[in-house]
Design a protein around this motif. Structure first.
Motif, PDB file in Angstrom:
ATOM      1  N   MET A   1       0.901  -0.888  -0.371  1.00 43.00           N
ATOM      2  CA  MET A   1       0.291  -0.259   0.336  1.00 43.00           C
ATOM      3  C   MET A   1       0.408   1.181   0.059  1.00 43.00           C
ATOM      4  N   ILE A   2       2.106   1.537   0.909  1.00 44.19           N
ATOM      5  CA  ILE A   2       2.672   2.823   0.792  1.00 44.19           C
ATOM      6  C   ILE A   2       3.206   2.936  -0.092  1.00 44.19           C
TER       7      ILE A   2
ATOM      8  N   TYR B   1       2.725   2.078  -3.497  1.00 42.27           N
ATOM      9  CA  TYR B   1       1.605   2.512  -4.102  1.00 42.27           C
ATOM     10  C   TYR B   1       1.240   4.096  -3.806  1.00 42.27           C
ATOM     11  N   ALA B   2       0.838   4.078  -2.703  1.00 45.84           N
ATOM     12  CA  ALA B   2       0.913   5.531  -2.396  1.00 45.84           C
ATOM     13  C   ALA B   2       1.458   6.496  -2.340  1.00 45.84           C
TER      14      ALA B   2
ATOM     15  N   ILE C   1      -6.082   7.030  -3.565  1.00 41.79           N
ATOM     16  CA  ILE C   1      -5.064   6.477  -2.928  1.00 41.79           C
ATOM     17  C   ILE C   1      -5.723   5.579  -1.981  1.00 41.79           C
ATOM     18  N   SER C   2      -6.932   6.546  -1.496  1.00 41.02           N
ATOM     19  CA  SER C   2      -8.234   5.468  -1.333  1.00 41.02           C
ATOM     20  C   SER C   2      -8.950   4.599  -2.021  1.00 41.02           C
ATOM     21  N   TYR C   3      -9.191   4.705  -3.069  1.00 34.85           N
ATOM     22  CA  TYR C   3      -9.861   3.447  -3.996  1.00 34.85           C
ATOM     23  C   TYR C   3      -8.216   2.511  -3.980  1.00 34.85           C
ATOM     24  N   GLY C   4      -7.247   2.646  -3.337  1.00 31.76           N
ATOM     25  CA  GLY C   4      -6.555   2.169  -3.494  1.00 31.76           C
ATOM     26  C   GLY C   4      -6.429   0.834  -2.510  1.00 31.76           C
ATOM     27  N   LEU C   5      -7.018   1.902  -1.072  1.00 31.87           N
ATOM     28  CA  LEU C   5      -7.016   1.400  -0.138  1.00 31.87           C
ATOM     29  C   LEU C   5      -8.238   0.104  -0.315  1.00 31.87           C
ATOM     30  N   VAL C   6      -9.529   0.470  -0.749  1.00 29.93           N
ATOM     31  CA  VAL C   6     -10.533  -0.012  -0.591  1.00 29.93           C
ATOM     32  C   VAL C   6     -10.809  -1.262  -1.509  1.00 29.93           C
TER      33      VAL C   6
ATOM     34  N   PRO D   1      -7.960  -4.325  -3.630  1.00 34.49           N
ATOM     35  CA  PRO D   1      -6.252  -4.580  -3.887  1.00 34.49           C
ATOM     36  C   PRO D   1      -6.046  -4.430  -4.928  1.00 34.49           C
TER      37      PRO D   1
ATOM     38  N   ARG E   1      -3.835  -1.527  -6.701  1.00 29.70           N
ATOM     39  CA  ARG E   1      -2.603  -1.165  -6.426  1.00 29.70           C
ATOM     40  C   ARG E   1      -1.664  -1.976  -6.635  1.00 29.70           C
TER      41      ARG E   1
END
Lengths: 330, 294
Positions: free
Chosen positions: A1-2, A4-5, A313-318, A320, A323
């Protein structure tokens, strides 16, 4: 995740530089120098001092790259110069005074859009071609085609002039100071009703349509059939399995449509005389208050960039899949 | 369309003519073009001639939609206003499409660094709330119908560029393009004769949906007083005039907005109809119809 962000942030940095670059180009769009335009065009005899301050602000006698560099370094120190208006306040202070109400309205508007568009979209997707679906489709088409300033005028005529239920301009009544505590809050809220209705209406059409489409795609997926096949109630299938996945793309769209919503506040704020960023921009354009115009442009687009980034980023968060995926926005 | 052998046109028409809403939209759009062209003959009065004896007259037989603050006939002004809307819609979308096709084609055909650069430019342009950008640009220019057309066009090409790029990316892998390359056809010839004609369908749809968006933007700017300037009648500036008399003259605020609504609605219905008839797959690629271009 990091990672990706971080990747998304890294992609945003050139855009930030680009924002300053395009804004800088806008200053040099004018056929003459902005100084001449300001003094000659409106027939106002600017004082020599004002001309001098403009020259100093943009360093107009220097080569372009020097001008750009000094402008950008000043921006980096959050120095946006001073307004040309008689009050001569720093641009940043002026924007700071106006930003909260615009953000407030936009956040309320977004929450309302989400709260209404999601159930409308889900209902019309699960009952495709029903009466409800047809009515919402008509609403969507009419909503797309309705100019927001016209809707504002119609509501003002109906609720403000004919019925006299709601105030039609500003944020407070002239008698505000003399009202009791609760009355003051009621007064403030009643001033917000029409602007929020107008601002929500436009976005609602788009989002409920988008939600419907997203839901229609999801209910055709195999995992939804699987959920049905294992005997889950329709409510659980739609509410738990389908809805969550259908909501995903809506997050991105919400982030991406933010410039539209903020842009819309120009119209709403000027019609209803709300002292926000949009109204500030229109006033600055009329009085050719260049430092305020440039400051507004840079700040509003930077805010948009940040909002897009957060949505990404929140899209990536929810989700996977995003990412790892190759999903560029282009 | 270059792909338009007779069979394809017939296929398109068969599917399009079944869509009654789209047909209705098309008929209204056609009527609006005729109205704009025929405004001088259709208008019952001179749209610019004031009449001090008829200030803010409500709708009557002589003035079907009433008169404004200086006694001009609102119906005639709305009819003349349709010319501005139409002109702004067509010209600005023309500019946006030309730019979008050129940049999208360059991007999709070349790939690599050209593609990356152009697509970052698209991302960048999309970060600016369009209405703020338009206002900022207009602050430095003299407002006229030409500047309005230019700035709306120059800030509206990004969607078309993305569409054309996507089409080109898939088309350049196709045999007919690879064969042309292998016999030494120039890049310009391949783009002009082979790929571009095959990429025109989504562009046509984007144009049809772009016109109402441009009309909404122009009327918004004119409503703020920053668009096409008086004495030219436009739907936006009639509404702007009406704002001051909102408490006594509702007809100044209601009718011009109705004209905008009907126009934009018809173009959107027509555009969606064309899209569905050309290729149902485009539904996803093109997404939603035009809201204003902010």
């Amino acid at each position: 995740m990091i990672p990706y962000a971080l990747r998304r942030v890294a992609l945003a940095i050139p855009l930030l530089v680009g924002i300053t670059f395009i804004s800088f180009l806008v200053i040099h769009l004018a056929p003459g120098e902005p100084v001449e335009l300001q003094t000659g065009d409106l027939g106002i005899k600017s004082s020599a001092q004002a001309i001098e301050s403009l020259r100093k602000l943009y360093g107009l006698d220097q080569p372009l790259y020097v001008q750009y560099w000094s402008w950008v370094t000043r921006l980096a120190r959050l120095d946006f110069g001073r307004s040309f208006a008689p009050d001569g306040k720093p641009v940043l202070q002026k924007i700071g005074e106006r930003l909260p109400i615009t953000l407030f309205l936009n956040i309320i508007e977004m929450l309302l859009i989400l709260a209404l568009a999601v159930p409308i979209g889900v209902l019309s997707a699960t009952r495709q071609y029903s009466v409800f679906d047809k009515i919402t489709t008509v609403f969507v088409f009419v909503g797309f085609a309705t100019p927001d300033f016209w809707l504002a005028l119609l509501l003002m005529i109906l609720f403000g002039v004919q019925l006299g239920w709601l105030p039609i301009s500003g944020l407070r009544s002239p008698t505000w100071e003399f009202l009791s505590f609760w009355r003051q809050h009621w007064d403030f809220l009643s001033h917000l009703v029409l602007p929020i209705v107008v601002a929500t209406f436009g976005g609602l059409a788009g989002f409920s349509r988008y939600m419907r489409q997203s839901m229609l795609e999801v209910v055709r997926q195999e995992y939804v059939q699987t959920a049905r096949a294992k005997g889950l109630s329709e409510q659980a299938v739609i509410g738990k399995h389908a809805l969550r996945n259908a909501l995903l793309p809506v997050v991105t769209i919400l982030g991406l449509s933010l410039p539209g919503l903020i842009g819309g506040s120009v119209i709403v704020e000027s019609v209803f005389a709300i002292p926000g960023m949009g109204q500030l921009m229109v006033q600055a354009v009329f009085s050719r208050d260049y430092p305020v115009i440039m400051g507004n442009l840079v700040i509003v687009s930077t805010l948009t960039l940040v909002a897009n980034l957060l949505a990404d980023i929140s899209y990536g968060l929810v989700d996977p899949r995003i990412r790892v995926g190759r999903r560029g926005r282009s | 369309m270059a792909a338009g052998s007779h069979g394809q046109v017939r296929l398109f028409w068969r599917s399009f003519s079944r869509n009654q809403l789209a047909l209705a939209g098309g008929v209204v759009v056609g009527a609006l073009v005729l109205v704009a062209l025929g405004a001088p003959w259709l208008s019952p009065h001179d749209p610019h001639r004031p009449d001090v004896k008829k200030i803010l007259d409500p709708p009557s037989r002589a003035h079907l939609l009433g008169t404004d603050q200086i006694g001009r006939d609102v119906l005639s002004r709305i009819l003349y206003g349709s010319r501005v809307s139409l002109a702004v819609g067509f010209v600005s979308v023309g500019i946006a499409t030309a730019l979008g096709v050129i940049l999208g084609a360059a991007s999709g055909y070349n790939g690599g660094i050209v593609d990356a650069a152009i697509m970052r430019l698209v991302d960048l342009m999309l970060v600016f709330p369009r209405f703020f950008l338009l206002l900022a640009v207009l602050a430095f220019l003299q407002p006229s119908i030409w500047t309005i057309m230019a700035v709306i066009g120059l800030t509206g090409w990004m969607g078309v560029a993305r569409l054309v790029r996507a089409e080109f990316l898939s088309l350049k892998e196709r045999e007919f393009v690879i064969w042309s390359q292998s016999i030494g056809a120039s890049a310009f010839r391949i783009i002009w004769r082979h790929t571009l004609p095959n990429a025109m369908a989504p562009v046509l749809v984007a144009m049809t949906l772009g016109i109402p968006a441009a009309i909404l933007t122009e009327s918004g700017l004119s409503f703020l007083g920053l668009g096409v300037q008086p004495p030219y009648a436009t739907w936006g500036n009639i509404l702007n005039d009406g704002r001051d008399s909102i408490e006594i003259a509702w007809w100044l605020s209601v009718y011009p907005g109705l004209a905008i609504l009907i126009t934009v609605l018809s173009y959107n219905l027509l555009g969606e109809g064309i899209r569905d008839a050309l290729d149902p797959r485009l539904r996803q690629a093109l997404g939603r119809p035009a809201r204003d271009g902010r």
